[in-house]
Structure formats: structure tokens, C-alpha cells
Design a protein around this motif. Structure first.
Motif, short mmCIF file in Angstrom:
data_model
loop_
_atom_site.label_atom_id
_atom_site.label_comp_id
_atom_site.label_asym_id
_atom_site.label_seq_id
_atom_site.Cartn_x
_atom_site.Cartn_y
_atom_site.Cartn_z
N LEU A 215 -5.98 47.22 15.19
CA LEU A 215 -4.58 47.73 15.64
C LEU A 215 -4.02 46.33 15.97
CD1 LEU A 215 -2.98 49.64 16.96
CD2 LEU A 215 -4.12 49.03 19.24
N LEU A 216 -4.70 45.30 16.53
CA LEU A 216 -3.93 44.18 16.75
C LEU A 216 -3.57 43.32 15.51
CD1 LEU A 216 -6.34 42.62 19.71
CD2 LEU A 216 -3.69 43.46 19.87
N VAL A 217 -4.26 43.14 14.59
CA VAL A 217 -4.18 42.69 13.11
C VAL A 217 -2.95 43.22 12.49
CG1 VAL A 217 -5.06 42.10 10.99
CG2 VAL A 217 -6.35 41.57 12.90
N PHE A 218 -3.05 44.75 12.54
CA PHE A 218 -2.11 45.62 11.59
C PHE A 218 -0.59 45.38 12.36
CE2 PHE A 218 -4.79 48.40 8.85
CZ PHE A 218 -5.28 47.26 8.21
N CYS A 219 -0.68 45.47 13.76
CA CYS A 219 0.57 45.39 14.52
C CYS A 219 1.23 44.02 14.23
CB CYS A 219 0.24 45.52 15.98
SG CYS A 219 0.04 47.18 16.55
N ALA A 220 0.34 42.86 14.35
CA ALA A 220 0.92 41.77 13.70
C ALA A 220 1.61 41.68 12.53
CB ALA A 220 -0.05 40.63 13.86
N ILE A 221 0.97 42.20 11.51
CA ILE A 221 1.58 42.34 10.07
C ILE A 221 2.89 43.37 10.24
CG2 ILE A 221 1.31 43.53 7.85
CD1 ILE A 221 -1.52 42.96 7.97
N ALA A 222 2.93 44.38 11.09
CA ALA A 222 4.08 45.24 11.16
C ALA A 222 5.39 44.36 11.80
CB ALA A 222 3.88 46.44 12.14
#
Length: 210
Positions: A160-167
């Protein structure tokens, strides 16, 4: 469970999250097209889907997909068809569609559901979890099912944290895209090609964990 196991899993999850793959590429393209908020919603959907895969591993259902060719084939075909459906919409999307704030494709529910379907209809995730999560569990720490759920929760939290950063990073492209019709057209086509590629990759996948 020892803290060392949790930390090791978290580090491995970060590395997996930033490695190029279907999920983070999916988040990136959706964020660039619809904005960072939409990318976060897709991410929430993907992570919600991981609950299903974690449960499948904890209760042994994932083993069915590893041993039953029919079950595995049916689910991956469904997933591939959904990706082709997304590709069709991407190729047909008009420039104005992405300039309209109330576009149905940008609705919270639609994007959240898109992430869930993308995750749940990918049997490779269940097989991957079946091969990955048990490595960090052991009977000496107690019942395996609760350990799998804890490990799955850690994986989901890190993802969740990694993908939110990508988003968020990809969402910064949104302003530029909305001011460039040509950029929107190109990105729509690229997104369509990505979805077709993911569909082909999924439908040709074997049941063996990579």
C-alpha cells in the motif's frame, strides 16, 4: 513470530513492490490518466484483493490452483478477458473523457473495483503467496493460519505504501496530460497495449510459482 522474520518480509515486500510488474504498472498508468487520487483508489482495490489471496493460502485453497489445471485455467482466462476489456476502453477513450471531472471512469467505486478485479482474477498471486508467505512462518511459532494472515497484512501494508508513492509521483503527470491532447491519446494507446500485454502474460502463465 520473531521480529526478524517480519522485518525480512517487509524488506522483501518493498523490493517486490518497486520491481516492474503488472500491479505497479497498472497503478502508474491509472494515476497518470486519472490523477494520484485515482491511483490510490486502484491501490486500495489491489490491496483488498490481496486479502482474498492471503485467505486462500491460509486455508489451503491456493494449493488447488497449483494442482488443478482446470481451476487455474478458468480463473486466468477470466482475468485475461477483463484486461482485454480494459484495453478496449483505453483504445476507444476520447480526449474529453479525461478532461471531465465527473467522468464515470474516475469514480471512486469504479477505480476501487477495478483494482480488486485486477488482483482477484490473477491466480498467479495465489500461487506466489503460496510459495512466498510460508517461508516466513513456522509451526514452532504456533498455528500457521494466523501467521499467514499476519504476514499477508505486512505484505499488504508495505505494498500500500509503495504503490501509493508510485500513484502520487505518476499523478503529478496529470496536469501536463490534461493540457496536452496528443499526450492523452498516446498514453491511452500505451495503456491499451499494456493491458493487452498483461492479458497475454496472464493467459500464458503456468501454475508454477516463479
Amino acid at each position: 513470530m520473531p521480529v526478524e522474520s517480519i522485518i525480512t518480509l517487509a524488506i522483501a515486500s518493498v523490493l517486490l513492490g518497486i520491481s516492474p510488474g503488472p500491479d505497479n504498472l497498472f497503478v502508474l498508468t491509472q494515476s497518470a490518466l486519472y490523477g494520484k487520487k485515482s491511483g490510490v483508489l486502484v491501490t486500495l482495490g489491489l490491496c483488498t484483493g490481496l486479502i482474498v489471496h492471503t485467505s486462500a493460502v491460509a486455508f489451503g485453497v491456493a494449493a488447488i490452483f497449483q494442482t488443478s489445471l482446470v481451476a487455474f485455467t478458468v480463473l486466468k482466462v477470466i482475468g485475461a478477458l477483463y484486461l482485454l476489456y480494459l484495453a478496449w476502453h483505453a483504445f476507444r477513450a476520447s480526449v474529453n473523457r479525461f478532461q471531465t471531472p465527473q467522468s464515470t471512469l474516475r469514480s471512486s467505486g469504479a477505480l476501487y473495483r477495478r483494482g480488486i478485479i485486477m488482483s482477484v482474477t490473477n491466480p498467479k498471486l495465489s500461487v506466489f503467496f503460496l510459495a512466498f508467505l510460508p517461508q516466513f512462518a513456522s509451526p514452532e511459532y504456533g498455528a500457521l493460519a494466523p501467521q499467514i494472515f499476519v504476514l499477508g497484512a505486512v505484505f499488504m501494508g508495505v505494498s500500500l505504501l509503495v504503490f501509493c508513492a508510485i500513484a502520487v509521483l505518476a499523478g503529478e503527470l496529470g496536469g501536463w496530460l490534461h493540457n496536452s491532447a496528443r499526450a492523452q491519446v498516446y498514453l491511452n494507446r500505451i495503456t491499451g497495449v499494456v493491458f493487452v500485454g498483461l492479458a497475454l502474460k496472464l493467459v500464458t502463465a503456468s501454475a508454477q510459482a516463479e
